[in-house]
Write an enzyme that holds these catalytic residues in place. Sequence first.
Site, short mmCIF file in Angstrom:
data_model
loop_
_atom_site.label_atom_id
_atom_site.label_comp_id
_atom_site.label_asym_id
_atom_site.label_seq_id
_atom_site.Cartn_x
_atom_site.Cartn_y
_atom_site.Cartn_z
CE LYS A 1 -3.95 1.79 2.73
NZ LYS A 1 -4.75 1.56 3.97
CB SER B 1 -8.09 3.52 3.01
OG SER B 1 -7.21 2.90 3.93
CB SER C 1 -8.17 0.57 5.82
OG SER C 1 -8.93 1.73 5.68
N1 GLN Z 1 -12.84 3.90 6.50
C1 GLN Z 1 -12.31 4.34 7.73
C2 GLN Z 1 -11.95 5.81 7.64
O1 GLN Z 1 -12.27 6.41 6.70
C3 GLN Z 1 -11.12 3.50 8.11
C4 GLN Z 1 -9.93 3.81 7.32
C5 GLN Z 1 -8.74 2.96 7.68
O2 GLN Z 1 -8.87 1.91 8.31
N2 GLN Z 1 -7.58 3.45 7.31
O3 GLN Z 1 -11.33 6.36 8.48
#
Ligand code: GLN
Length: 487
Positions: A81, A156, A180
């Site tokens: 990532k 994400s 994420s």
């Molecule tokens: N979707 C969640 C957010 O927007 C979690 C994101 C993540 O785990 N990096 O914060």
Amino acid sequence: MAKSDLASLTVHQARKLLDSRQASSAELTGALLDRIAAIEPKVDAYLTVTREVALKQADAADMRIAAGEAAPLTGIPLQLKDNLCTRGIPTTCSSRMLEKFVPPYDATVWQKLSSQNAVLLGKGNLDEFAMGSSTENSAFKPTRNPWDTSRVPGGSSGGPAAAAAADECLFALGSDTGGSIRQPAALCGIVGLKPTYGLVSRYGLVAFASSLDQIGPMTKDVTDSALVLNAIAGHDPCDSTSLNVPISDYTKALKPDLKGMRLGVPKEYFVQGMEPGVEKAVREAIKVLEGLGATVAETSLPHSRYALAVYYILAPSEASANLARYDGVKYGFSTSDGQTMWEAMEKTKQQGFGPEVKRRIMLGTYALSAGYYDAYYLRAQKVRTLIRQEFAKAFQEFDALVAPTSPSVAFALGAKTADPIQMYLNDVFTIPVNIAGIPAISVPAGFVDGLPVGLQFMAKHLGEETLLRAAYAYEQATEWHKHKPKL
Ligand code: GLN
């Protein structure tokens, strides 16, 4: 084996071919690079493809294999990532702010993988600074779901999930602050593991919310998840929150039955508004688990309902502090318009950050400001303790908890971008785990209209072996992980 089939292997399958000299890492890497070239126009899972680096590393891996010194991930091609620092290779966090940032050091996880001579194919797309659930917040491009390219891959870590699902890598590493790793794994039909907070070093992971962030494997099956966790877990003096605990061989936990395992099904994870097809798939999965010898009972985690609210105080608060470093002075994007230092700093942030990141910084700055701190931040911390205690109590009675990973399957691109709350609601089932710091895994558990459903197991602090065992037994009893998207 045909060259085009090499890309579809799991890590453990590829290991056998490499060790028996039926394929070289150079061949394997070449097959993956071909696959990337063919599929990327449809999926857009990569921000950078490191072709030259990969070919060089593959040759080095082949020499090591020839010398009889292969480690479990030697010669295995992967994606990282793009919020994991890679020395000499751009690490953008999908943000204009870091578009030209080339780190001078490697994240510990990448150091560990490259010390085994694993092969870096490139860097995966994500929501800007890992804030989002669909990868649409990337400043550069959205990634598309390999099962239906009009839909999101989740987020994400949408790039890593899509890349693993589309056979554009053998595995990937993602990060999970509020789901994420697990939510995109569920939406793309792969396995995603969020380890216990502190089990995997965060050194070199660009910080979002430091009390929640954790790196983990995104793989095609559970065996690979254990193999990759073996490679990345362990104490690191460069991360002050890294746990100093003995690391076992996680593959030893993989057993085909669940005799004696006590599983709890928290009723709060079957909420109104979740897709009926997802609930049905998860209920059926629970029957499979019973068939494997587990005892299953309903339980209740009443404080879970506050987890999303707690998260949207704590994560933005930590983000507002972490992101203060992007001031246009030290590194990253810097605007040249602005008469004074303050004006230049303001404009740098205005132009460098996208709308979701700005929203989080404003939310966090507000929650931490004098006069509001007690009402928001402090209260959220207290509720966090209650959520943690509630999980700890549940794990006195159960070895693991079972729930859906996400309330819905992959949604259409653009469907939720206008309404942040709708987007945030996607994380109701994944966020409590981060709040409590415990580990959880998502495994493929069926399809709704051709779109993958994820089944989530949660275990106590450092309960990775239990998680992997439950996930593996379920996987071996089902065929879901064998399905591939038609691209
Ligand atoms: N979707 C969640 C957010 O927007 C979690 C994101 C993540 O785990 N990096 O914060």
